[in-house]
Design a protein around this motif. Structure first.
Motif, PDB file in Angstrom:
ATOM      1  N   CYS A   1     -60.637 -57.477 -88.179  1.00 16.53           N
ATOM      2  CA  CYS A   1     -60.276 -56.499 -89.205  1.00 16.53           C
ATOM      3  C   CYS A   1     -58.882 -55.920 -88.984  1.00 16.53           C
TER       4      CYS A   1
ATOM      5  N   ARG B   1     -66.141 -51.631 -86.223  1.00 14.10           N
ATOM      6  CA  ARG B   1     -66.400 -52.101 -87.574  1.00 14.10           C
ATOM      7  C   ARG B   1     -67.102 -53.473 -87.581  1.00 14.10           C
ATOM      8  N   CYS B   2     -66.659 -54.382 -86.711  1.00 17.93           N
ATOM      9  CA  CYS B   2     -67.159 -55.758 -86.764  1.00 17.93           C
ATOM     10  C   CYS B   2     -68.203 -56.066 -85.691  1.00 17.93           C
TER      11      CYS B   2
HETATM   12 ZN   LIG Z   1     -62.955 -55.309 -86.254  1.00 17.73          ZN
END
Ligand SMILES: [Zn+2]
Length: 118
Positions: free
Chosen positions: A73, A88-89
Motif C-alpha cells: 500500500c 492495513r495489509c
Molecule cells: Zn500495507
C-alpha cells in the motif's frame, strides 16, 4: 567504539566551527536498529573524548523507532518488535523498505566558547 568515535568526530568538527571550548551536552538520536546501548555508548564516548573539549559532555541519547514502507500500500509505519505486519495489509512477506532506524544523528551540541561564561 566506532559509533562513539564518529560522534566525537562530528562534535569536534562543530566545536571548531563554532569556536566552542567546552562541550556540556550532546543530543543524539539513534535508530532502534543501530543496536546501541546508551550506557555503553556513554562509556565509550568518555574514553575516546578524553583530552578533548568534549570530555565532560553529557550524552542525551534518544532512541528513534524503526520506520518501514509497505510494498503493497506504500504506507509508512513504525515497526515494533520486528513484526512484519502492515496495519492495513497484514503480514508482509518481503519488499519492506527501511526508511529509518539504522542511523545515528547528532541533533544538537551545547557548549561554551572562550568569550562567554566564566
Ligand atoms: Zn500495507
Amino acid at each position: 567504539m566506532a559509533i562513539a568515535q564518529s560522534v566525537l568526530d562530528i562534535v569536534l568538527d562543530e566545536c571548531r566551527r563554532h569556536h566552542m571550548e567546552t562541550v556540556d551536552r550532546i543530543h543524539l538520536q539513534v535508530g532502534a536498529l543501530a543496536a546501541v546501548v546508551p550506557e555503553a555508548l556513554t562509556f565509550c564516548f568518555q574514553v575516546v573524548a578524553q583530552g578533548t573539549p568534549a570530555e565532560r559532555a553529557v550524552l542525551d541519547i534518544e532512541t528513534v523507532p524503526v520506520v518501514v514502507r509497505c510494498p503493497l500500500c506504500g504506507d509508512l509505519y513504525e515497526m515494533e518488535d520486528r513484526l512484519d505486519m502492515c496495519p492495513r495489509c497484514g503480514p508482509v512477506v518481503s519488499g519492506l523498505s527501511l526508511i529509518s532506524g539504522r542511523e545515528m544523528t547528532v541533533m544538537s551540541i551545547e557548549g561554551r566558547s572562550k568569550n562567554e561564561g566564566a
